[in-house]
Design a protein around this motif. Structure first.
Motif, mmCIF file in Angstrom:
data_model
loop_
_atom_site.group_PDB
_atom_site.id
_atom_site.type_symbol
_atom_site.label_atom_id
_atom_site.label_comp_id
_atom_site.label_asym_id
_atom_site.label_seq_id
_atom_site.Cartn_x
_atom_site.Cartn_y
_atom_site.Cartn_z
ATOM 1 N N ALA A 28 0.869 -1.069 0.058
ATOM 2 C CA ALA A 28 0.207 0.091 -0.058
ATOM 3 C C ALA A 28 0.907 1.121 -0.050
ATOM 4 N N PRO A 29 0.436 2.268 -0.439
ATOM 5 C CA PRO A 29 1.235 3.631 -0.363
ATOM 6 C C PRO A 29 1.644 3.902 0.996
ATOM 7 N N GLU A 30 0.951 3.536 2.019
ATOM 8 C CA GLU A 30 1.717 3.589 3.423
ATOM 9 C C GLU A 30 3.083 2.834 3.864
ATOM 10 N N ASP A 31 3.403 1.861 2.704
ATOM 11 C CA ASP A 31 4.428 1.088 2.922
ATOM 12 C C ASP A 31 5.995 2.056 2.408
ATOM 13 N N LEU A 32 5.590 3.336 1.971
ATOM 14 C CA LEU A 32 7.037 4.033 2.066
ATOM 15 C C LEU A 32 7.474 4.380 3.396
ATOM 16 N N ALA A 33 6.636 4.298 4.398
ATOM 17 C CA ALA A 33 7.236 4.592 5.929
ATOM 18 C C ALA A 33 7.865 3.485 5.911
ATOM 19 N N LEU A 34 7.994 2.291 5.769
ATOM 20 C CA LEU A 34 8.843 1.229 5.936
ATOM 21 C C LEU A 34 10.408 1.540 5.685
ATOM 22 N N VAL A 35 10.421 2.657 4.643
ATOM 23 C CA VAL A 35 11.973 2.841 4.322
ATOM 24 C C VAL A 35 12.216 4.388 4.904
#
Length: 398
Positions: free
Chosen positions: A118-125
């Motif tokens: 999901a777009p929220e996965d950018l927070a993983l990085v």
């Protein structure tokens, strides 16, 4: 593994919905804000008992309702199980397996496995370490569902020990307080050792999949690598090339006890627990530099995608076939990343895709869409499945 039927009641914007699903690809199509992601979120909740968008359950209950229900019939290697969760405002959630209540909601974990991008996965990085710890722990639990109990026990002990540190730090540090702290040290070390062993095993097993997935997405970029970062574990245990060993849990228990004893004076001064897996991180590397702070926007997206694709491939390699959930991500990706994701998705047993317009879905994943729209006004709008015309591209953000 695939979901044959999904039902929601009073979940987010949905008063009710019943979807008949099948293996292959299902596309949920509709303008932003109409409730597509809420259905993906419901599926993810059945898999992890958490939302990828909010930390608490309260926002998941439709406004004006006192509880929400999510249910699914899950088929895995020819066997079908029904799983239901009831989210209750102000009290503990309840769950059922095949319509029979279970003592704890976490007993349903493992029935449905999903991998969500999901777009929220950018927070993983780009986000804080808590995002990456959650990624590790959810994937660990997907592999070993009983770890959910270990995580719950660790969190409970951590809260109680932290409360004691604050009390003892403000007062005279009586012998009774310090003796009680010794007991909590033992409990914390016991649960931490199991959690740490599973995290280290996961990093070792996930490492080659992350490297390969990132290389397929961004072959011109620096190589990607992952490592577990901890301020109290010896370097030899943190080497991602090192395989897990039977003696890891006793060794980690011993290290935790030693480090807790060494940190006690500082912990009492500060009133917080300074040692344990709650302070660790999954370090993402590009070449020799950390991805956070050094990766470009495109590299960050590539890394987030690589982590999810690696998770999917790891679970498949271990004999599972998780449901792949793709939430409004194709519009965020360039052609190469879309192609890499589409290639993996094309081989999945079941894929649920959300998109604002049909053009966002790669042709090889196209399917007759289920259209999602809303009725009502303002904060009383309700999501529905129907035959509303799909939005035109220029209307997406109107």
């Amino acid at each position: 593994m695939f979901i044959r039927e999904l039902s929601v009641r009073d979940f987010r914007s949905w008063e009710h919905a019943d979807l008949e699903l099948s293996p292959g690809r299902t596309v949920l199509l509709g303008a932003n804000g109409n409730g597509k992601t809420n259905l993906i979120e419901a599926v993810g909740y059945l898999s992890t008992l958490g939302s990828h968008r909010v930390a608490a359950d309260a926002p998941l209950i439709r406004m004006g309702a006192t509880q929400a229900r999510i249910g699914a019939s899950v088929v895995n290697t020819g066997r079908e199980l029904r799983v239901d969760v009831e989210l209750r405002a102000g009290s503990a959630n309840r769950a059922q397996i095949n319509r029979s209540p279970v003592r704890r909601s976490r007993e349903i974990l493992g029935i449905l496995q999903t991998v969500l991008f999901a777009p929220e996965d950018l927070a993983l990085v780009r986000g804080d370490p808590g995002e990456r710890r959650r990624f590790l722990d959810e994937l660990c639990t997907a592999r070993l569902p009983r770890l959910a109990g270990v995580r719950a026990d660790y969190d409970k002990v951590l809260r109680q020990r932290s409360a004691l540190l604050k009390t003892a730090g403000r007062q005279s540090r009586s012998r009774a307080d310090l003796s009680t702290l010794d007991v909590w040290d033992g409990h914390l070390a016991e649960h931490a050792a199991v959690l740490l062993a599973e995290r280290l095993r996961l990093v070792h097993d996930l490492y080659p999949h992350v490297s390969q997935s990132y290389r397929s997405i961004a072959p011109e970029s620096r190589p990607a690598a992952i490592t577990y970062r901890s301020g109290y574990l010896p370097p030899e245990l943190l080497d991602p090339a090192r395989a897990a060993e039977p003696g890891d849990v006793p060794l980690l228990h011993e290290i935790m006890l030693r480090e807790l004893a060494a940190a006690r004076s500082r912990e009492l001064d500060r009133g917080v627990c300074l040692v344990g897996p709650h302070r660790d991180d999954l370090e993402l590397l590009l070449g020799s530099a950390p991805a956070k702070g050094f990766a470009s926007h495109g590299e960050s997206w590539s890394y987030a995608l690589a982590l999810r694709l690696a998770s999917f491939e790891l679970l498949r390699a271990e004999g599972s076939e998780p449901v792949l959930l793709l939430d409004d991500v194709f519009a965020e990706l360039d052609r190469r990343r879309r192609t890499a994701l589409a290639e993996v998705a094309a081989g999945a047993e079941q894929v649920l895709i959300t998109a604002a317009v049909a053009e966002d879905v790669p042709p090889e994943l196209a399917a007759e869409p289920l259209r999602v729209h809303t009725t009502g006004e303002a904060d009383r709008r309700t999501s529905q499945l129907g035959t509303e015309p799909a939005p035109q591209a220029e209307d997406i953000h109107s």
